[in-house]
Design an enzyme around this catalytic site. Structure first.
Site, PDB file in Angstrom:
ATOM      1  N   GLY A   1       2.104  23.941   1.212  1.00 44.57           N
ATOM      2  CA  GLY A   1       1.611  23.179   0.060  1.00 44.57           C
ATOM      3  C   GLY A   1       0.459  22.281   0.481  1.00 44.57           C
TER       4      GLY A   1
ATOM      5  N   GLY B   1       5.954  25.054   5.289  1.00 41.04           N
ATOM      6  CA  GLY B   1       5.471  24.717   3.946  1.00 41.04           C
ATOM      7  C   GLY B   1       3.956  24.743   3.905  1.00 41.04           C
TER       8      GLY B   1
ATOM      9  N   HIS C   1     -31.977  18.529  -7.292  1.00 38.63           N
ATOM     10  CA  HIS C   1     -32.237  19.676  -6.424  1.00 38.63           C
ATOM     11  C   HIS C   1     -32.893  19.209  -5.122  1.00 38.63           C
ATOM     12  CE1 HIS C   1     -33.279  23.707  -5.164  1.00 38.63           C
ATOM     13  NE2 HIS C   1     -34.500  23.282  -4.901  1.00 38.63           N
TER      14      HIS C   1
ATOM     15  N   GLY D   1       7.878  19.290   0.670  1.00 42.93           N
ATOM     16  CA  GLY D   1       7.977  18.492  -0.556  1.00 42.93           C
ATOM     17  C   GLY D   1       8.518  17.101  -0.290  1.00 42.93           C
TER      18      GLY D   1
ATOM     19  N   LYS E   1      -6.517  11.647   5.443  1.00 41.68           N
ATOM     20  CA  LYS E   1      -7.930  11.988   5.244  1.00 41.68           C
ATOM     21  C   LYS E   1      -8.786  11.501   6.415  1.00 41.68           C
ATOM     22  CE  LYS E   1      -6.082  13.555   2.453  1.00 41.68           C
ATOM     23  NZ  LYS E   1      -4.808  13.570   1.709  1.00 41.68           N
TER      24      LYS E   1
ATOM     25  N   GLY F   1       0.809  -1.224   0.000  1.00 44.40           N
ATOM     26  CA  GLY F   1       0.000   0.000   0.000  1.00 44.40           C
ATOM     27  C   GLY F   1       0.836   1.265   0.000  1.00 44.40           C
ATOM     28  N   GLY F   2       2.140   1.123   0.324  1.00 43.88           N
ATOM     29  CA  GLY F   2       3.061   2.252   0.249  1.00 43.88           C
ATOM     30  C   GLY F   2       2.680   3.426   1.130  1.00 43.88           C
TER      31      GLY F   2
ATOM     32  N   ALA G   1      -1.647   9.795  -5.974  1.00 43.29           N
ATOM     33  CA  ALA G   1      -1.885   8.349  -6.074  1.00 43.29           C
ATOM     34  C   ALA G   1      -2.683   8.020  -7.332  1.00 43.29           C
ATOM     35  CB  ALA G   1      -2.622   7.865  -4.833  1.00 43.29           C
TER      36      ALA G   1
HETATM   37  P1  NAD Z   1       4.338  20.761  -2.034  1.00 38.92           P
HETATM   38  O1  NAD Z   1       5.358  20.856  -3.088  1.00 38.92           O
HETATM   39  O2  NAD Z   1       2.895  20.648  -2.386  1.00 38.92           O
HETATM   40  O3  NAD Z   1       4.438  22.053  -1.076  1.00 38.92           O
HETATM   41  C1  NAD Z   1       5.631  22.412  -0.446  1.00 38.92           C
HETATM   42  C2  NAD Z   1       5.509  23.869  -0.042  1.00 38.92           C
HETATM   43  O4  NAD Z   1       6.594  24.170   0.819  1.00 38.92           O
HETATM   44  C3  NAD Z   1       5.574  24.830  -1.213  1.00 38.92           C
HETATM   45  O5  NAD Z   1       4.500  25.733  -1.145  1.00 38.92           O
HETATM   46  C4  NAD Z   1       6.936  25.520  -1.007  1.00 38.92           C
HETATM   47  O6  NAD Z   1       6.933  26.853  -1.473  1.00 38.92           O
HETATM   48  C5  NAD Z   1       7.102  25.452   0.474  1.00 38.92           C
HETATM   49  N1  NAD Z   1       8.496  25.482   0.954  1.00 38.92           N
HETATM   50  C6  NAD Z   1       9.568  24.836   0.439  1.00 38.92           C
HETATM   51  N2  NAD Z   1      10.664  25.082   1.195  1.00 38.92           N
HETATM   52  C7  NAD Z   1      10.267  25.895   2.211  1.00 38.92           C
HETATM   53  C8  NAD Z   1      10.915  26.461   3.332  1.00 38.92           C
HETATM   54  N3  NAD Z   1      12.221  26.251   3.558  1.00 38.92           N
HETATM   55  N4  NAD Z   1      10.184  27.233   4.172  1.00 38.92           N
HETATM   56  C9  NAD Z   1       8.872  27.436   3.961  1.00 38.92           C
HETATM   57  N5  NAD Z   1       8.209  26.918   2.915  1.00 38.92           N
HETATM   58  C10 NAD Z   1       8.894  26.137   2.066  1.00 38.92           C
HETATM   59  O7  NAD Z   1       4.816  19.543  -1.108  1.00 38.92           O
HETATM   60  P2  NAD Z   1       4.056  18.771   0.051  1.00 38.92           P
HETATM   61  O8  NAD Z   1       2.929  19.578   0.591  1.00 38.92           O
HETATM   62  O9  NAD Z   1       5.148  18.346   0.989  1.00 38.92           O
HETATM   63  O10 NAD Z   1       3.461  17.531  -0.697  1.00 38.92           O
HETATM   64  C11 NAD Z   1       4.333  16.579  -1.288  1.00 38.92           C
HETATM   65  C12 NAD Z   1       3.658  15.752  -2.325  1.00 38.92           C
HETATM   66  O11 NAD Z   1       2.600  14.989  -1.779  1.00 38.92           O
HETATM   67  C13 NAD Z   1       3.064  16.561  -3.449  1.00 38.92           C
HETATM   68  O12 NAD Z   1       3.452  15.953  -4.656  1.00 38.92           O
HETATM   69  C14 NAD Z   1       1.591  16.445  -3.271  1.00 38.92           C
HETATM   70  O13 NAD Z   1       0.913  16.458  -4.497  1.00 38.92           O
HETATM   71  C15 NAD Z   1       1.446  15.107  -2.574  1.00 38.92           C
HETATM   72  N6  NAD Z   1       0.250  15.114  -1.708  1.00 38.92           N
HETATM   73  C16 NAD Z   1      -0.975  15.233  -2.267  1.00 38.92           C
HETATM   74  C17 NAD Z   1      -2.099  15.307  -1.448  1.00 38.92           C
HETATM   75  C18 NAD Z   1      -3.456  15.448  -2.068  1.00 38.92           C
HETATM   76  O14 NAD Z   1      -3.570  15.280  -3.264  1.00 38.92           O
HETATM   77  N7  NAD Z   1      -4.494  15.803  -1.298  1.00 38.92           N
HETATM   78  C19 NAD Z   1      -1.967  15.286  -0.076  1.00 38.92           C
HETATM   79  C20 NAD Z   1      -0.711  15.187   0.460  1.00 38.92           C
HETATM   80  C21 NAD Z   1       0.400  15.107  -0.369  1.00 38.92           C
END
Ligand code: NAD
Length: 467
Positions: free
Chosen positions: A182, A180, A446, A272, A53, A41-42, A322
């Protein structure tokens, strides 16, 4: 397939990319070995999508329970509900275990040989696992990715953690800094804020949360919603390595407004992920790997530079999702079968961030469509006027659809209740290159949240009901 090989396909890695290739390949009649040195499942099932989630759902229940009075539900003697994180962890583990167990059963029923150990490519194109060599007519590499740390923030699993730790932790920090903003940082900020953790999010780029990816208007709505619930968000923030203090950790950071110091109990680094491609014999075997560690592939087949060797999922420089890994696995298996796979259109995959409110999108943003030279029309519909949104007490957000003028749909952007589910219809329509009037002619039940999508499509035809 036959001759000189133990299997039609040997797959290294049992996450979404690898197990999807195994299941799809086996359903097409191929003989398959799946090599995995950890739990099936990784990351997704064990430390990523699924447990994350589950935690977001716990946060949702926490919000609902504490706002039950809004719905006229009152409890004798109880005014607030709080989260018991060890019970939350037990529930999360139960979900993970059921899914991993179900996957193991499916793998067995499809007669895939599960080989436990670390797989490595040999120079002759075989796969060695603990000294034993497996030969496949084709090999698929699906070894995934791991959280990337930043200098001075090395993970210790307690004070400085990654999502690997936070998704499965049985305790909750009282004060957390998330580095971060993201996808991972936003989702954890949403969980922690909702269950009462003092949450500070530091994002290096301007804007706030989700600075890359979604339409900035959607990201802005999420940022404001988090701030309103109590998340402290600092954009253009650069943190210095934390120092231990009596009470926890002191974290200093600089923004354009100056420098600040905060004390927290834990730092979650979500800056990331990096692909797992080291020490696998790739370069020696003729598989080209980029400077950033990604395996180079032809995305029409997922073939690497070594004939017969394919790569899918997070080891490839495509969206780290995924469901993208699933789609790439199907492309690779079809290519191995000699069929003509339809490649993944990476510009139009569905993205979902399961924060509150949820953010989901597929296709071009308005800015990206304009930059690509399209003459665009855009329509928006807010959930504030949607009956179902009022009924569920969740009206923050909107649907924004981008189409080519007198042409097909180009992008859909949703922030709000169940955006994660609502995006499917628009995703399908965009990839089908449907016209707004074609989709607008279809009926949406609706009252439903999906009416907000239907109304936006209709409005793009120049006429509307409530839009
Ligand atoms: P991300 O690349 O989405 O976001 C990383 C964020 O960290 C960016 O906004 C970047 O600008 C910021 N950042 C980088 N270095 C920094 C620093 N030194 N200080 C402050 N901010 C910094 O990476 P993630 O959130 O770690 O996610 C990783 C991977 O996992 C992605 O490929 C994502 O698609 C995947 N993921 C997807 C989901 C989903 O689809 N719901 C959920 C979790 C993870």
């Amino acid at each position: 397939m036959s001759g000189g090989s133990d299997y039609d396909v040997v797959i290294i890695g049992g996450g979404p990319g690898g197990y999807a290739a195994a299941l799809y390949g086996a359903s097409a009649g191929l003989s398959i070995a799946l090599v995995e040195d950890d739990a099936l499942g990784g990351t997704c099932l064990n430390r990523g999508c699924i447990p994350a989630k589950a935690l977001l759902q716990t946060a949702e229940v926490h919000r609902t329970a504490n706002h039950a009075g809004d719905f006229g539900i009152v409890a004798d003697g109880v005014s607030t509900f709080s989260a018991d994180w060890s019970k939350v962890a037990t529930r999360t583990t139960g979900i993970v275990d059921r899914l991993v167990g179900g996957l193991a059963g499916l793998i067995k029923r499809r007669k895939v040989d599960l080989v436990t150990g670390r797989g490595r490519l040999t120079s002759s194109g075989g796969v060695s696992v603990d000294g034993k060599e497996l030969r496949g007519k084709a090999v698929i590499i699906a070894t995934g990715s791991v959280p990337r740390s930043i200098p001075g923030f090395e993970f210790d699993g307690e004070l400085i953690v990654s999502s690997d730790h936070s998704t499965r932790s049985s305790s909750l920090p009282e004060r957390v800094a998330v580095i971060g903003g993201g996808v991972i940082g936003s989702e954890f900020a949403s969980v922690y804020t909702d269950v009462g953790v003092q949450t500070t999010l530091l994002e290096a780029l301007p804007g706030g949360v989700l600075p890359i990816g979604p339409d900035p208007e959607l990201a802005g709505i999420l940022s404001r919603a988090l701030v309103k619930r109590g998340t402290k968000i600092h954009a253009q923030a650069m943190a210095s390595p934390p120092e231990k203090s009596n009470g926890g950790l002191v974290l200093g950071f600089e923004t354009k407004d100056g420098s600040e110091k905060i004390e927290v109990d834990q730092v979650l680094v979500a800056t990331g992920r990096r692909p797992v491609t080291e020490d696998m014999g790739l370069t020696e075997a003729g598989v080209r790997v980029s400077d950033k560690g990604f395996i180079e592939v032809d995305t029409t087949t997922m073939a690497t530079t070594k004939p017969g060797v394919y790569a899918v999922g997070d080891v490839v420089d495509t969206p780290g999702l995924a469901h993208v890994a699933y789609a790439e696995a199907i492309v690779a298996i079809k290519a191995i079968l000699g069929e003509n796979p339809l490649p993944v259109d990476y510009d139009r995959v569905p993205w979902v961030v399961y924060t509150h409110p949820e953010v989901a999108w597929a296709g071009y943003t308005e800015a990206a469509a304009k930059a690509a030279g399209y003459d665009v029309v855009v329509h928006k519909h807010k959930f504030a006027g949607n009956g179902r949104a009022m009924i569920i007490g969740d009206t923050d957000g909107l649907v924004k659809i981008v189409a080519e003028r007198n042409g097909p749909l180009l992008g859909a952007h949703i922030v709000g209740p169940w955006a994660s589910e609502l995006i499917s219809e628009s995703y399908l329509a965009i990839n089908w290159q449907a016209l707004p009037e074609e989709v607008g002619a279809f009926i949406h039940a609706h009252p439903s949240l999906s009416e907000a999508v239907g109304e936006t499509m209709l409005a793009l035809t120049g006429r509307s009901l409530h839009g």
